[in-house]
Write a protein that holds these residues in place. Structure first.
Motif, PDB file in Angstrom:
ATOM      1  N   VAL A  24       0.873  -1.175   0.000  1.00 48.65           N
ATOM      2  CA  VAL A  24       0.000   0.000   0.000  1.00 48.65           C
ATOM      3  C   VAL A  24       0.908   1.222   0.000  1.00 48.65           C
ATOM      4  N   PHE A  25       0.668   2.142  -0.935  1.00 52.78           N
ATOM      5  CA  PHE A  25       1.446   3.378  -0.996  1.00 52.78           C
ATOM      6  C   PHE A  25       0.525   4.570  -0.805  1.00 52.78           C
ATOM      7  N   MET A  26       1.058   5.586  -0.167  1.00 50.48           N
ATOM      8  CA  MET A  26       0.323   6.834   0.020  1.00 50.48           C
ATOM      9  C   MET A  26       0.699   7.778  -1.120  1.00 50.48           C
ATOM     10  N   THR A  27      -0.313   8.347  -1.755  1.00 56.55           N
ATOM     11  CA  THR A  27      -0.073   9.273  -2.862  1.00 56.55           C
ATOM     12  C   THR A  27      -0.251  10.706  -2.399  1.00 56.55           C
ATOM     13  N   TYR A  28       0.224  11.632  -3.198  1.00 57.28           N
ATOM     14  CA  TYR A  28      -0.042  13.040  -2.918  1.00 57.28           C
ATOM     15  C   TYR A  28      -1.550  13.264  -3.008  1.00 57.28           C
ATOM     16  N   THR A  29      -2.038  14.272  -2.317  1.00 59.48           N
ATOM     17  CA  THR A  29      -3.461  14.579  -2.307  1.00 59.48           C
ATOM     18  C   THR A  29      -3.979  14.855  -3.718  1.00 59.48           C
ATOM     19  N   ASN A  30      -5.074  14.208  -4.054  1.00 57.37           N
ATOM     20  CA  ASN A  30      -5.743  14.332  -5.355  1.00 57.37           C
ATOM     21  C   ASN A  30      -4.840  13.966  -6.535  1.00 57.37           C
ATOM     22  N   ARG A  31      -3.843  13.152  -6.318  1.00 59.14           N
ATOM     23  CA  ARG A  31      -2.931  12.739  -7.391  1.00 59.14           C
ATOM     24  C   ARG A  31      -2.923  11.216  -7.568  1.00 59.14           C
ATOM     25  N   GLU A  32      -3.975  10.546  -7.115  1.00 64.01           N
ATOM     26  CA  GLU A  32      -4.038   9.090  -7.199  1.00 64.01           C
ATOM     27  C   GLU A  32      -3.998   8.606  -8.647  1.00 64.01           C
ATOM     28  N   LYS A  33      -4.778   9.241  -9.509  1.00 59.51           N
ATOM     29  CA  LYS A  33      -4.825   8.815 -10.915  1.00 59.51           C
ATOM     30  C   LYS A  33      -3.516   9.136 -11.631  1.00 59.51           C
ATOM     31  N   ALA A  34      -2.876  10.227 -11.268  1.00 55.53           N
ATOM     32  CA  ALA A  34      -1.569  10.568 -11.851  1.00 55.53           C
ATOM     33  C   ALA A  34      -0.519   9.550 -11.399  1.00 55.53           C
ATOM     34  N   ALA A  35      -0.603   9.110 -10.133  1.00 57.19           N
ATOM     35  CA  ALA A  35       0.328   8.091  -9.635  1.00 57.19           C
ATOM     36  C   ALA A  35       0.107   6.779 -10.386  1.00 57.19           C
ATOM     37  N   LYS A  36      -1.137   6.433 -10.646  1.00 56.94           N
ATOM     38  CA  LYS A  36      -1.439   5.218 -11.416  1.00 56.94           C
ATOM     39  C   LYS A  36      -0.851   5.305 -12.817  1.00 56.94           C
ATOM     40  N   THR A  37      -1.046   6.424 -13.472  1.00 50.67           N
ATOM     41  CA  THR A  37      -0.506   6.622 -14.817  1.00 50.67           C
ATOM     42  C   THR A  37       1.015   6.473 -14.811  1.00 50.67           C
ATOM     43  N   ARG A  38       1.655   7.048 -13.815  1.00 46.55           N
ATOM     44  CA  ARG A  38       3.123   6.965 -13.727  1.00 46.55           C
ATOM     45  C   ARG A  38       3.579   5.528 -13.476  1.00 46.55           C
ATOM     46  N   LEU A  39       2.909   4.819 -12.571  1.00 51.88           N
ATOM     47  CA  LEU A  39       3.262   3.428 -12.305  1.00 51.88           C
ATOM     48  C   LEU A  39       3.059   2.567 -13.549  1.00 51.88           C
ATOM     49  N   ASP A  40       1.991   2.851 -14.292  1.00 47.60           N
ATOM     50  CA  ASP A  40       1.757   2.132 -15.552  1.00 47.60           C
ATOM     51  C   ASP A  40       2.913   2.357 -16.522  1.00 47.60           C
ATOM     52  N   LYS A  41       3.373   3.598 -16.629  1.00 51.93           N
ATOM     53  CA  LYS A  41       4.488   3.918 -17.533  1.00 51.93           C
ATOM     54  C   LYS A  41       5.783   3.228 -17.104  1.00 51.93           C
ATOM     55  N   LEU A  42       5.955   3.052 -15.802  1.00 55.33           N
ATOM     56  CA  LEU A  42       7.143   2.366 -15.292  1.00 55.33           C
ATOM     57  C   LEU A  42       7.021   0.842 -15.411  1.00 55.33           C
ATOM     58  N   GLY A  43       5.847   0.369 -15.787  1.00 53.21           N
ATOM     59  CA  GLY A  43       5.628  -1.068 -15.910  1.00 53.21           C
ATOM     60  C   GLY A  43       5.390  -1.760 -14.585  1.00 53.21           C
ATOM     61  N   ILE A  44       4.956  -1.014 -13.576  1.00 50.15           N
ATOM     62  CA  ILE A  44       4.694  -1.570 -12.254  1.00 50.15           C
ATOM     63  C   ILE A  44       3.202  -1.900 -12.150  1.00 50.15           C
ATOM     64  N   GLU A  45       2.924  -3.158 -11.846  1.00 49.69           N
ATOM     65  CA  GLU A  45       1.529  -3.586 -11.690  1.00 49.69           C
ATOM     66  C   GLU A  45       0.926  -2.846 -10.508  1.00 49.69           C
ATOM     67  N   ASN A  46      -0.271  -2.298 -10.699  1.00 47.85           N
ATOM     68  CA  ASN A  46      -0.898  -1.518  -9.633  1.00 47.85           C
ATOM     69  C   ASN A  46      -2.408  -1.652  -9.686  1.00 47.85           C
ATOM     70  N   TYR A  47      -3.047  -1.228  -8.611  1.00 46.78           N
ATOM     71  CA  TYR A  47      -4.499  -1.265  -8.527  1.00 46.78           C
ATOM     72  C   TYR A  47      -4.981  -0.025  -7.789  1.00 46.78           C
ATOM     73  N   LEU A  48      -5.819   0.763  -8.456  1.00 49.45           N
ATOM     74  CA  LEU A  48      -6.439   1.949  -7.874  1.00 49.45           C
ATOM     75  C   LEU A  48      -7.925   1.643  -7.720  1.00 49.45           C
ATOM     76  N   PRO A  49      -8.396   1.411  -6.485  1.00 50.85           N
ATOM     77  CA  PRO A  49      -9.798   1.032  -6.284  1.00 50.85           C
ATOM     78  C   PRO A  49     -10.762   2.180  -6.587  1.00 50.85           C
ATOM     79  N   LEU A  50     -11.674   1.935  -7.502  1.00 51.34           N
ATOM     80  CA  LEU A  50     -12.719   2.891  -7.875  1.00 51.34           C
ATOM     81  C   LEU A  50     -14.079   2.266  -7.632  1.00 51.34           C
ATOM     82  N   PHE A  51     -15.114   3.066  -7.663  1.00 52.42           N
ATOM     83  CA  PHE A  51     -16.461   2.510  -7.727  1.00 52.42           C
ATOM     84  C   PHE A  51     -17.337   3.415  -8.570  1.00 52.42           C
TER      85      PHE A  51
END
Length: 186
Positions: A24-51
């Motif tokens: 579990v990683f803590m992201t900057y405030t309101n930057r969760e989707k940007a962190a996901k995009t960056r992790l995707d670009k780095l090739g790191i498997e990730n999961y951002l829970p949405l509903f």
């Protein structure tokens, strides 16, 4: 007969690997989707829970974050020592460094179930140490075969989630509900 979602929930969605761990990683405030995009670009498997959120005045459903300032990622931190650079939008330390991967997987499965349920139902995540109603089992619909609790008015079904004392609260739309193995309600 088991419903479609009940069958889907029986198989764990997230699995372990020896070469990398879910954290579990803590992201900057309101930057969760940007962190996901960056992790995707780095090739790191990730999961951002949405509903999914449905409103009567909107044409299409919208999505919202289940957990603010949080993202799950599977990686070997030794391979990514600069993961917490400001451009990655992730704080330097994992949010819960003492949390074991098993606990992270339980939390992820819980979030994933809520995400899947929200695509079909208006769902709410509820945490309570008190049993939310009487035991019941759905006998029809996509959740048929699921055991949980029905409130006293029989308007909501509380599906237990993998996280302890956590439930998905759903409108009760099943054709029949069997409570304690005997009582049938339309």
């Amino acid at each position: 007969m088991l419903g479609r979602l009940t069958k889907l929930f029986q198989v764990p969605h997230f699995t372990r690997r020896d070469d990398a761990f879910w954290m579990v990683f803590m992201t900057y405030t309101n930057r969760e989707k940007a962190a996901k995009t960056r992790l995707d670009k780095l090739g790191i498997e990730n999961y951002l829970p949405l509903f999914t959120i449905r409103s009567e005045d909107a044409r299409r459903p919208d999505t919202e974050l289940q957990l603010s300032n949080t993202i799950f990622a599977r990686c070997d931190l030794r391979k990514y020592p600069s993961l917490s650079k400001p451009g990655n939008f992730i704080y330097e330390q994992p949010r819960h460094p003492d949390m074991h991967e098993g606990e992270v997987l339980v939390a992820m499965e819980s979030c994933w179930r809520v995400e899947m349920l929200s695509e079909k139902f208006n769902v709410e995540r509820v945490r309570t140490t008190v049993r939310p109603g009487t035991p019941c089992r759905l006998t029809s619909g996509p959740l048929s075969g699921s055991e949980g609790y029905c409130d006293d008015m029989q308007t909501f079904f509380f599906l237990p989630l993998p996280e302890m004392d956590t439930y998905a609260k759903l409108p009760l739309t099943a054709k029949y509900v069997v409570a304690d193995g005997a009582l049938k309600v339309d």
